[in-house]
Structure formats: structure tokens, C-alpha cells
Design a protein around this motif. Structure first.
Motif, PDB file in Angstrom:
ATOM      1  N   THR A  80      19.794  11.404  45.818  1.00  0.00           N
ATOM      2  CA  THR A  80      20.284  11.526  44.440  1.00  0.00           C
ATOM      3  C   THR A  80      21.755  11.920  44.412  1.00  0.00           C
ATOM      4  OG1 THR A  80      19.483  13.813  44.375  1.00  0.00           O
ATOM      5  CG2 THR A  80      18.037  12.123  43.477  1.00  0.00           C
ATOM      6  N   LEU A  81      22.481  11.614  45.491  1.00  0.00           N
ATOM      7  CA  LEU A  81      23.896  11.973  45.542  1.00  0.00           C
ATOM      8  C   LEU A  81      24.690  11.274  44.445  1.00  0.00           C
ATOM      9  CD1 LEU A  81      24.714  12.085  49.357  1.00  0.00           C
ATOM     10  CD2 LEU A  81      24.498  13.988  47.756  1.00  0.00           C
ATOM     11  N   ALA A  82      24.328  10.017  44.185  1.00  0.00           N
ATOM     12  CA  ALA A  82      24.997   9.288  43.101  1.00  0.00           C
ATOM     13  C   ALA A  82      24.243   9.534  41.810  1.00  0.00           C
ATOM     14  CB  ALA A  82      25.030   7.802  43.416  1.00  0.00           C
ATOM     15  N   SER A  83      23.944  10.797  41.564  1.00  0.00           N
ATOM     16  CA  SER A  83      23.101  11.176  40.435  1.00  0.00           C
ATOM     17  C   SER A  83      23.911  11.259  39.156  1.00  0.00           C
ATOM     18  CB  SER A  83      22.405  12.508  40.758  1.00  0.00           C
ATOM     19  OG  SER A  83      21.512  12.861  39.754  1.00  0.00           O
TER      20      SER A  83
ATOM     21  N   LEU B 266      17.834  13.296  30.739  1.00  0.00           N
ATOM     22  CA  LEU B 266      16.815  13.404  31.774  1.00  0.00           C
ATOM     23  C   LEU B 266      16.323  12.047  32.232  1.00  0.00           C
ATOM     24  CD1 LEU B 266      14.729  15.030  33.429  1.00  0.00           C
ATOM     25  CD2 LEU B 266      13.272  15.028  31.412  1.00  0.00           C
ATOM     26  N   GLU B 267      16.238  11.068  31.318  1.00  0.00           N
ATOM     27  CA  GLU B 267      15.705   9.760  31.694  1.00  0.00           C
ATOM     28  C   GLU B 267      16.513   9.146  32.831  1.00  0.00           C
ATOM     29  OE1 GLU B 267      16.242  10.061  27.806  1.00  0.00           O
ATOM     30  OE2 GLU B 267      14.630  11.346  28.480  1.00  0.00           O
ATOM     31  N   THR B 268      17.806   9.406  32.880  1.00  0.00           N
ATOM     32  CA  THR B 268      18.640   8.857  33.937  1.00  0.00           C
ATOM     33  C   THR B 268      18.231   9.429  35.284  1.00  0.00           C
ATOM     34  OG1 THR B 268      20.439   8.762  32.345  1.00  0.00           O
ATOM     35  CG2 THR B 268      21.013   8.434  34.640  1.00  0.00           C
ATOM     36  N   ILE B 269      17.950  10.730  35.338  1.00  0.00           N
ATOM     37  CA  ILE B 269      17.491  11.352  36.569  1.00  0.00           C
ATOM     38  C   ILE B 269      16.117  10.821  36.944  1.00  0.00           C
ATOM     39  CG2 ILE B 269      16.935  13.552  37.668  1.00  0.00           C
ATOM     40  CD1 ILE B 269      18.838  14.896  35.727  1.00  0.00           C
TER      41      ILE B 269
ATOM     42  N   ASN C 113      17.010   4.406  50.311  1.00  0.00           N
ATOM     43  CA  ASN C 113      17.231   5.459  49.321  1.00  0.00           C
ATOM     44  C   ASN C 113      16.141   6.526  49.361  1.00  0.00           C
ATOM     45  OD1 ASN C 113      19.611   4.373  48.291  1.00  0.00           O
ATOM     46  ND2 ASN C 113      18.515   3.084  46.830  1.00  0.00           N
ATOM     47  N   ALA C 114      15.072   6.260  50.110  1.00  0.00           N
ATOM     48  CA  ALA C 114      13.977   7.212  50.250  1.00  0.00           C
ATOM     49  C   ALA C 114      13.560   7.273  51.709  1.00  0.00           C
ATOM     50  CB  ALA C 114      12.790   6.797  49.369  1.00  0.00           C
TER      51      ALA C 114
ATOM     52  N   GLY D  68      16.644  14.577  46.268  1.00  0.00           N
ATOM     53  CA  GLY D  68      17.757  14.783  47.192  1.00  0.00           C
ATOM     54  C   GLY D  68      17.292  14.807  48.634  1.00  0.00           C
ATOM     55  N   PHE D  69      18.149  14.357  49.544  1.00  0.00           N
ATOM     56  CA  PHE D  69      17.851  14.422  50.970  1.00  0.00           C
ATOM     57  C   PHE D  69      18.004  15.858  51.457  1.00  0.00           C
ATOM     58  CE2 PHE D  69      19.074   9.761  52.098  1.00  0.00           C
ATOM     59  CZ  PHE D  69      17.870   9.334  51.547  1.00  0.00           C
TER      60      PHE D  69
END
Length: 451
Positions: free
Chosen positions: A287-290, A297-300, A319-320, A410-411
Motif C-alpha cells: 500500500t505504498l502508493a496508497s 476510505l473506499e480508495t484504501i 502487489n501481494a 502494507g508489506f
């Protein structure tokens, strides 16, 4: 005679055609009614939530605020060490009603510091059942913790309906370090519960996170296992799903497990006595490009896979990845992620069983009678694995579910931890060696060992 048979056949064909038309008409009407019912249900849910927000009026909030402050004034319950106050049902889920009877249901169980409580909004969007949450706060931060709970209850009718909060706070008050603050002074308690702040709730709650570290409580140990036990003891359901506050379940996990439980009669007394836990694989998503704290919240939520197909796609895009793969791969690898990712299923079921091996520490769903967590483990390290180790010693099987998963936002990397982490890990490693020796005495008939 031949002409009669021809007429009979034509008549039968006609009757069949008419019946097919009638059948199609009935199916069409049934589908129309079903769609209308679903639409009406969705509208009702939406309307109920809209009404529920406005129904939680200022006088209701003030009444709840006063009740929580009174509980703090009069609490006398301490943990077994005598170092922490405990307030059970600091705020009670409305759907529970006044009675404390255990239901044939499953509760999500979690614990959080004040700085991490903002994670509950996304968690509640994905988990549609009961939840039991223990909040840890320093004494001076309790007023802010109260306001945050009130804000979540006002802005999220689902949280007010399904989530019970419990409070744990230490007896001792830490000496403030030079220049140190526990929580952000920018947050005005006097306005936090105003209804218009629901639109910017994320930014309000994230203000707190910027000046507070989950494990950095200025000399006060974070009692994660005590917090888990408090939440579990107050989960009034046969089954529990214990997760960390920053994990998000796949969408529909609650409903899928309830269906699985009913089909396999898990709520019967005989099945509840079986020594089995249901493992839920854990992943982490980049989620670095969060988003900035003021974005919605919907974007997250769009970054977090909702189902297994979306998760597999995220894995392909890199990404995962499996949880803790960079920090402690052996702590998770026995879940057998490669095997799990190969299988696709329409409904929830057990995919395979895993034999526990040190130091595997999976997340799992279980009956709420499994061994509790050892409350001597505090801060970082060995707090969950000690409990999983005891499950293994006492004879539990680990069955991996085929569709269920949780996501860490996040990683996990080495630089994401607080500076005292290595010292805490070493202290708890010594305690864990002692704990394993004690398990041999606790389960003398067991042939299993935690290694």
C-alpha cells in the motif's frame, strides 16, 4: 390408428410447449420478486444505516460518554498480575441486548492501542458479524479513547450494532520523557463526535497515529495477550476468530463460515468438543502508493482483495505476498501457500490439514474453549506462537480453509518496527523456553513437543 397416434403426439407436444411457457413465466416472476426483495433489503439496510446515524443523537452520545467515565471512576477489576485495570463491556454492541448468553455464532476478536483504533472502520466493512475489541490506553488517554469509540459508533451504525468495546489501562502512570507525547495535541476532543466529522473521520483518527507508536508507551508494557483474553472472554459466541487490528478479512468470510458451520453441524455439542481449529491464510498487500489521510476510505479498501480471485491476481502483479515472508518466513510457510493458491472452490470447505511445526503461528477460527493466551508475554515476540504451541501440545488439528484469508495493509519490513523490538524479542524468547518446559508438566500424556 396411425392418424390417432399422430394427433395424440401433436397434442402432447402442444401440452409440453404450454407447460414450458408457464414454467418460464413463473420463473421470470420468481426472479423478479427475488430481485425486488434483494433490492428492498439493500434499500432497507441503507435506510436503516442512514436513520441509525441520525438516531444516535447528541443526548445518546452524552449519556454513553457519562456512563463510560463513571465506569472508569468505579472500576475495581484487575488482571492476574495486579498491574492493569479491566473494564468489560465498556461499550456494548446493541445487537447483544442485555443478556450475556452464548450464541451459536462467531465473533471477530481483536485488540488495539488508541493509536490503531482507526483500523476498525475498514474491518467493520468486511466483517458483518459480532466483534469483541479490547482497547489499551494510558490513564491520561482514556478521555480520548472514549471520544474515538463514540465517533466510531456514531459514524458506523454497523459498529454500534455489532461491536463491543472493553478497556484495559495500567495502574502506573509513566514518567513523561523529555519532548515525548503520547497522543497528538492537535485533536480536539470537544468536537470529535460531531456528526459532520464522519466525513473526515480517517484524518481525525490518523492524527493520533502520527504521534503514538503501538508498542511505545513510555515504559508501560503493551499486554497483547491480556487484551486478547479479555476480548475472548467477552465474546458471547461459540466460535471466535482472533486477529490483529491491522488485518482485514476477505469479504463475506463471516457469512461463508456460518454456512460452512451449519452444513457441517459445528454448533452441535459433539462437534464443538472436537480438537480442531480452522486456519485462515494471511497475506500482506503493498500500500505504498496508497492515499493521503484525507482521501476516502473506499480508495484504501480498493487496494485490499475482496475474494480469492482478486488476491491471486494481486499475487501475479507482485502487489501481494504471504504474510511475514520477508521477516520470518518459517513463522508462516507451513500454511503451504503454494498448495492453497492452486485450488479454486465455489463454497467454503477444508482444503487440507497441516501438522504443526516450530515456529508456525497461523491465524485461525476456533471454538471459544481453546486454551487462552499466556498473559506473561507482553510487547513484541512469542505472544501468539506460545498459544499455538499449546494447541499443538494439547492435541489440536490444524485444518486450512480453502477460500478464507486475511490481509495485512502494507508489506512487513524490518524498518517497520519500533526500536526496542529486538530486546523485547530476546526477553520473550527466554520466557518461551520456560513456557515450553511448563507445557510438558501441563500435558504429561501428550507425545507432542513444541519443536
Amino acid at each position: 390408428m396411425g392418424l390417432l397416434w399422430k394427433r395424440l403426439i401433436i397434442f402432447l407436444v402442444f401440452v409440453i410447449a404450454v407447460l414450458q411457457v408457464i414454467h418460464m413465466i413463473l420463473l421470470s416472476r420468481l426472479e423478479s420478486k427475488r430481485s425486488e426483495r434483494q433490492k428492498r433489503t439493500k434499500n432497507n439496510i441503507f435506510n436503516e444505516d442512514v436513520i441509525a446515524v441520525s438516531d444516535y443523537k447528541d443526548e445518546d452520545i452524552e449519556s454513553d460518554r457519562k456512563a463510560m467515565h463513571e465506569m472508569v471512576k468505579h472500576t475495581t477489576v484487575l488482571d492476574s498480575s495486579g498491574e492493569y485495570h479491566i473494564i468489560n463491556f465498556f461499550s456494548r454492541a446493541q445487537s447483544l441486548g442485555p443478556r450475556n448468553h452464548v450464541r451459536q455464532d462467531i465473533s471477530l476478536v481483536t485488540q488495539t492501542s488508541v493509536s490503531q483504533i482507526y483500523n476498525l472502520d475498514l474491518l467493520s466493512n468486511r466483517w458483518h458479524g459480532l466483534a469483541s475489541v479490547t482497547v489499551f490506553a494510558l490513564f491520561q488517554d482514556i478521555p480520548l479513547a472514549i471520544e474515538m469509540i463514540l465517533l466510531l459508533r456514531r459514524c458506523y451504525p454497523s459498529i454500534r450494532r455489532n461491536t463491543s468495546f472493553h478497556l484495559v489501562y495500567p495502574l502506573s502512570i509513566p514518567k513523561p520523557a523529555i519532548g515525548a507525547t503520547t497522543l497528538s495535541p492537535r485533536l480536539s476532543i470537544s468536537i470529535i463526535t460531531k456528526e459532520e466529522n464522519c466525513d473526515r473521520m480517517q484524518s481525525l483518527l490518523k492524527m493520533i497515529e502520527s504521534n503514538a507508536v503501538n508498542y511505545g508507551h513510555l515504559g508501560i508494557a503493551y499486554p497483547n495477550n491480556l487484551l486478547r483474553n479479555v476480548a475472548r472472554r467477552n465474546a458471547l459466541t461459540d466460535y471466535v476468530f482472533v486477529v490483529d487490528i491491522d488485518l482485514v478479512p476477505n469479504d463475506g468470510l463471516y457469512e461463508q463460515f456460518i454456512e460452512f458451520a451449519k452444513q457441517n453441524k459445528l454448533f452441535t455439542e459433539d462437534r464443538k468438543k472436537e480438537k480442531v481449529v480452522y486456519v485462515v491464510p494471511a497475506y500482506e498487500v503493498n500500500t505504498l502508493a496508497s492515499v493521503d489521510i484525507d482521501e476516502k476510505l473506499e480508495t484504501i479498501e480498493q487496494l485490499i482483495p475482496k475474494d480469492k480471485s482478486q488476491l491471486l491476481r494481486q499475487i501475479e502483479l507482485m502487489n501481494a505476498r504471504p504474510f511475514y515472508i520477508e521477516l520470518c518466513w518459517k513463522c508462516q510457510k507451513y500454511t503451504d501457500y503454494e498448495n492453497w493458491q492452486k485450488h479454486k472452490s465455489q463454497k467454503m470447505d477444508i482444503l487440507f490439514e497441516v501438522l504443526w511445526r516450530d515456529p508456525w503461528e497461523p491465524f485461525y477460527i476456533s471454538v471459544n474453549t481453546v486454551p487462552y493466551y499466556d498473559e506473561r508475554f507482553r510487547q513484541y515476540g512469542f505472544n501468539r506462537i506460545s498459544q499455538v504451541c499449546e494447541l499443538h501440545m494439547s492435541g489440536y488439528k490444524f485444518s486450512v480453509l480453502n477460500k478464507a484469508f486475511v490481509i495485512h495493509k502494507g508489506f512487513k519490513t524490518a524498518d517497520s518496527f519500533h526500536k526496542e523490538k529486538d530486546l523485547e524479542l530476546e526477553r520473550n524468547r527466554i520466557l518461551f523456553r520456560q513456557f515450553k518446559t511448563q507445557l510438558k508438566d501441563k500435558y504429561p500424556e501428550s507425545s507432542r513437543r513444541c519443536y
